[in-house]
Design a protein around this motif. Structure first.
Motif, PDB file in Angstrom:
ATOM      1  N   LYS A  28       0.840  -1.197   0.000  1.00 39.81           N
ATOM      2  CA  LYS A  28       0.000   0.000   0.000  1.00 39.81           C
ATOM      3  C   LYS A  28       0.879   1.252   0.000  1.00 39.81           C
ATOM      4  N   ILE A  29       0.321   2.332  -0.494  1.00 42.23           N
ATOM      5  CA  ILE A  29       0.995   3.629  -0.437  1.00 42.23           C
ATOM      6  C   ILE A  29       0.663   4.247   0.917  1.00 42.23           C
ATOM      7  N   THR A  30       1.711   4.640   1.650  1.00 39.90           N
ATOM      8  CA  THR A  30       1.473   5.144   3.011  1.00 39.90           C
ATOM      9  C   THR A  30       1.812   6.625   3.182  1.00 39.90           C
ATOM     10  N   ALA A  31       2.460   7.224   2.176  1.00 34.34           N
ATOM     11  CA  ALA A  31       2.779   8.652   2.280  1.00 34.34           C
ATOM     12  C   ALA A  31       3.052   9.204   0.896  1.00 34.34           C
ATOM     13  N   LEU A  32       2.836  10.496   0.736  1.00 36.48           N
ATOM     14  CA  LEU A  32       3.040  11.149  -0.564  1.00 36.48           C
ATOM     15  C   LEU A  32       3.593  12.545  -0.328  1.00 36.48           C
ATOM     16  N   GLY A  33       4.709  12.850  -0.978  1.00 38.65           N
ATOM     17  CA  GLY A  33       5.279  14.199  -0.891  1.00 38.65           C
ATOM     18  C   GLY A  33       5.541  14.729  -2.288  1.00 38.65           C
ATOM     19  N   GLY A 196      -4.962  -8.662   7.206  1.00 41.18           N
ATOM     20  CA  GLY A 196      -6.406  -8.501   7.031  1.00 41.18           C
ATOM     21  C   GLY A 196      -6.839  -7.140   6.513  1.00 41.18           C
ATOM     22  N   GLU A 197      -5.888  -6.236   6.303  1.00 42.69           N
ATOM     23  CA  GLU A 197      -6.238  -4.890   5.825  1.00 42.69           C
ATOM     24  C   GLU A 197      -6.636  -4.939   4.350  1.00 42.69           C
ATOM     25  N   ASP A 198      -7.809  -4.407   4.034  1.00 41.60           N
ATOM     26  CA  ASP A 198      -8.287  -4.416   2.650  1.00 41.60           C
ATOM     27  C   ASP A 198      -7.903  -3.093   1.995  1.00 41.60           C
ATOM     28  N   ALA A 199      -6.632  -2.982   1.605  1.00 44.51           N
ATOM     29  CA  ALA A 199      -6.156  -1.734   1.007  1.00 44.51           C
ATOM     30  C   ALA A 199      -4.968  -2.049   0.122  1.00 44.51           C
ATOM     31  N   GLY A 200      -4.601  -1.076  -0.687  1.00 43.57           N
ATOM     32  CA  GLY A 200      -3.357  -1.180  -1.441  1.00 43.57           C
ATOM     33  C   GLY A 200      -3.495  -1.609  -2.882  1.00 43.57           C
ATOM     34  N   TYR A 201      -2.373  -2.082  -3.399  1.00 41.79           N
ATOM     35  CA  TYR A 201      -2.237  -2.427  -4.813  1.00 41.79           C
ATOM     36  C   TYR A 201      -3.139  -3.594  -5.195  1.00 41.79           C
ATOM     37  N   ILE A 202      -3.824  -3.454  -6.309  1.00 43.76           N
ATOM     38  CA  ILE A 202      -4.706  -4.521  -6.779  1.00 43.76           C
ATOM     39  C   ILE A 202      -4.188  -5.163  -8.061  1.00 43.76           C
ATOM     40  N   ASP A 203      -3.908  -4.344  -9.076  1.00 42.74           N
ATOM     41  CA  ASP A 203      -3.550  -4.925 -10.369  1.00 42.74           C
ATOM     42  C   ASP A 203      -2.948  -3.857 -11.284  1.00 42.74           C
ATOM     43  N   PHE A 204      -2.229  -4.330 -12.300  1.00 41.96           N
ATOM     44  CA  PHE A 204      -1.575  -3.449 -13.283  1.00 41.96           C
ATOM     45  C   PHE A 204      -1.658  -4.077 -14.661  1.00 41.96           C
ATOM     46  N   LEU A 205      -1.797  -3.244 -15.657  1.00 43.02           N
ATOM     47  CA  LEU A 205      -1.755  -3.709 -17.043  1.00 43.02           C
ATOM     48  C   LEU A 205      -0.852  -2.755 -17.821  1.00 43.02           C
ATOM     49  N   GLY A 206       0.094  -3.299 -18.565  1.00 39.34           N
ATOM     50  CA  GLY A 206       1.015  -2.428 -19.278  1.00 39.34           C
ATOM     51  C   GLY A 206       1.353  -2.940 -20.654  1.00 39.34           C
ATOM     52  N   GLU A 207       1.906  -2.066 -21.466  1.00 39.16           N
ATOM     53  CA  GLU A 207       2.292  -2.429 -22.822  1.00 39.16           C
ATOM     54  C   GLU A 207       3.316  -1.402 -23.303  1.00 39.16           C
ATOM     55  N   ILE A 208       4.373  -1.887 -23.968  1.00 38.17           N
ATOM     56  CA  ILE A 208       5.262  -0.937 -24.640  1.00 38.17           C
ATOM     57  C   ILE A 208       5.240  -1.233 -26.132  1.00 38.17           C
ATOM     58  N   ASP A 209       5.415  -0.185 -26.943  1.00 40.27           N
ATOM     59  CA  ASP A 209       5.338  -0.335 -28.394  1.00 40.27           C
ATOM     60  C   ASP A 209       6.396   0.562 -29.040  1.00 40.27           C
ATOM     61  N   THR A 343       4.984   3.979 -24.225  1.00 40.28           N
ATOM     62  CA  THR A 343       4.755   3.235 -22.993  1.00 40.28           C
ATOM     63  C   THR A 343       3.304   3.459 -22.574  1.00 40.28           C
ATOM     64  N   VAL A 344       2.673   2.401 -22.120  1.00 41.83           N
ATOM     65  CA  VAL A 344       1.268   2.471 -21.717  1.00 41.83           C
ATOM     66  C   VAL A 344       1.134   1.733 -20.384  1.00 41.83           C
ATOM     67  N   GLY A 345       0.360   2.261 -19.462  1.00 44.55           N
ATOM     68  CA  GLY A 345       0.159   1.526 -18.214  1.00 44.55           C
ATOM     69  C   GLY A 345      -1.014   2.054 -17.413  1.00 44.55           C
ATOM     70  N   ALA A 346      -1.666   1.154 -16.706  1.00 45.23           N
ATOM     71  CA  ALA A 346      -2.732   1.555 -15.781  1.00 45.23           C
ATOM     72  C   ALA A 346      -2.661   0.640 -14.567  1.00 45.23           C
ATOM     73  N   SER A 347      -2.996   1.184 -13.404  1.00 47.10           N
ATOM     74  CA  SER A 347      -2.995   0.356 -12.192  1.00 47.10           C
ATOM     75  C   SER A 347      -4.195   0.711 -11.323  1.00 47.10           C
ATOM     76  N   LEU A 348      -4.594  -0.274 -10.543  1.00 50.30           N
ATOM     77  CA  LEU A 348      -5.723  -0.100  -9.619  1.00 50.30           C
ATOM     78  C   LEU A 348      -5.228  -0.247  -8.186  1.00 50.30           C
ATOM     79  N   TRP A 349      -5.631   0.652  -7.328  1.00 49.71           N
ATOM     80  CA  TRP A 349      -5.251   0.614  -5.910  1.00 49.71           C
ATOM     81  C   TRP A 349      -6.485   0.912  -5.060  1.00 49.71           C
ATOM     82  N   ARG A 350      -6.564   0.324  -3.895  1.00 47.26           N
ATOM     83  CA  ARG A 350      -7.551   0.714  -2.879  1.00 47.26           C
ATOM     84  C   ARG A 350      -6.807   1.642  -1.932  1.00 47.26           C
ATOM     85  N   TRP A 351      -7.207   2.923  -1.881  1.00 47.74           N
ATOM     86  CA  TRP A 351      -6.416   3.916  -1.142  1.00 47.74           C
ATOM     87  C   TRP A 351      -6.409   3.602   0.349  1.00 47.74           C
TER      88      TRP A 351
END
Ligand code: ACO
Length: 353
Positions: A28-33, A196-209, A343-351
């Protein structure tokens, strides 16, 4: 089920491994600056440099102003400021950081890696790290890599930084590119979730061309075309872009990668709490969000104030989402980017906070 975009996915039958195997730790992401240099370059300022006008820039790109680093400031300086801010927010010492990933196309120099300069600058004794060149997709790729290092169970504190000083590689006599870019940086800390924490990184899809490599590049300065009087005279150390070609690719791919990622997780645009896209052009973002069925109120846009800061856009937009109260604990976040390479990419996270 629709054909998946990335090859790695074909190895897995059914759900992505990250959510299929419940025994693996989650990240999970825990801080952002963030950091943006104080100097601002407005569209009106650019009118004095090239044959352009505020109306054209706003209508075609959505940009009104961008931040520009003063001559003494380099990519690592902004990255260090952003990193210090993230660590202070989390209340930990730099010596606790185990890995530093710096996503950038404007490193201070080819080597040493900017990650090394940041490690030294913040005093992260004992950390290892590296730079990642994925242009505008850098932050999506970097955070995914960081999440996997944590999910592997081998690391507990990964610092991922997107930092670009685009003004150093922009030709301020070329109106088709100089209006687009700005400077900025953002850093996140990635750590394991609690049991048991339901948070954080879920999935990623990427492609380079790489077939799109010529459409957006800095032609000289590398091993293909080392710096010479000729390359300098021909202005080949600046960004060269086939704007329309990149635009069409980005409009299509930003939508497709998000659609496929949501689909394989059994989700639709309606499930997304906040979409935080790379900020290259307001029209690219709106086209993707419209087709995904994500209402504009759930799409973070700050391109008007920062322009395209390449690897910096997504953390800067995430900071704005938090400060505007639009991103809260438990929200489903969709990060998405298309950039040079292609470069192409998308990701899903539960904040998580
Ligand atoms: N001011 C005024 N006129 C301009 C300007 C300007 N700043 N720039 C170009 N024009 C003119 C062109 O010369 C052209 O004139 P003409 O019709 O007389 O030839 C006209 O405007 C239209 O030019 P287009 O290039 O067709 O304009 P377009 O609508 O495509 O917008 C833009 C250009 C904004 C660059 C768009 O193509 C774009 O956003 N491209 C994608 C950018 C992107 O996503 N990059 C990827 C990420 S960056 C990274 O990875 C590092």
């Amino acid at each position: 089920m629709k054909a998946p975009v990335c090859n790695a996915w074909r190895l897995y039958d059914g759900l992505p491994w990250s959510i299929k195997d419940k025994t693996l730790p989650k990240a999970k992401i825990t801080a952002l600056g963030c950091y943006t240099p104080p100097r601002i370059l407005t569209n009106q300022d650019l009118e004095k440099l090239v044959d352009t006008n505020d109306e054209w820039i706003v209508a075609r790109t959505g940009i009104r102003e961008r931040h520009i680093a003063d001559p003494g400031m380099a990519t690592s300086d902004m990255a260090i400021e952003a990193a210090k801010c993230a660590l202070a927010q989390r209340g930990i010492e730099a010596s606790e950081v185990e890995v530093i990933i710096v996503c950038t196309v404007t490193p201070d120099m080819f080597f040493p890696a900017t990650a090394c300069l940041v490690q030294h600058g913040i005093g992260a004794k004992g950390a290892w790290g590296f730079d990642m060149i994925a242009a505008c997709s850098g932050f999506v790729y970097g955070t995914t890599t960081g999440a996997h290092l944590v999910a592997a169970g081998t690391h507990k504190k990964v610092l991922v930084i997107g930092s670009d000083t685009m003004s150093r590689i922009i030709d301020y006599t070329d109106r088709s590119t100089c209006v687009l870019f700005g400077d900025g940086a953002g850093a996140v800390l990635i750590e394991p979730t609690a049991d048991g924490e339901d948070a954080g990184y879920i999935d990623f899809l990427g492609e380079i061309d790489g077939s799109g490599g010529d459409a957006l590049k800095m032609p000289a300065g590398g091993s293909r075309m080392p710096a010479s009087h000729e390359t300098v005279e021909k202005r080949m150390h600046f960004v060269h872009q086939e704007g329309q070609q990149v635009f069409k690719y980005a409009v299509r791919k930003m939508y497709e990668v998000c659609r496929d990622l949501l689909e394989r997780n059994g989700l639709t645009g309606a499930d997304v709490g906040v979409m935080i896209p790379h900020q290259a052009n307001l029209r690219i973002i709106n086209a993707a969000a419209d087709r995904l069925g994500i209402p504009s109120g759930k799409v973070l846009i700050n391109i008007d104030r920062y322009g395209n800061t390449t690897a910096g856009t997504i953390p800067l937009a995430t900071r704005d989402a938090i400060s505007q109260g639009r991103l809260k604990k438990g929200d489903l976040v969709l990060f998405a980017a298309v950039g040079a390479g292609y470069t192409v990419g998308a990701s899903l996270w539960r904040w998580a906070y």
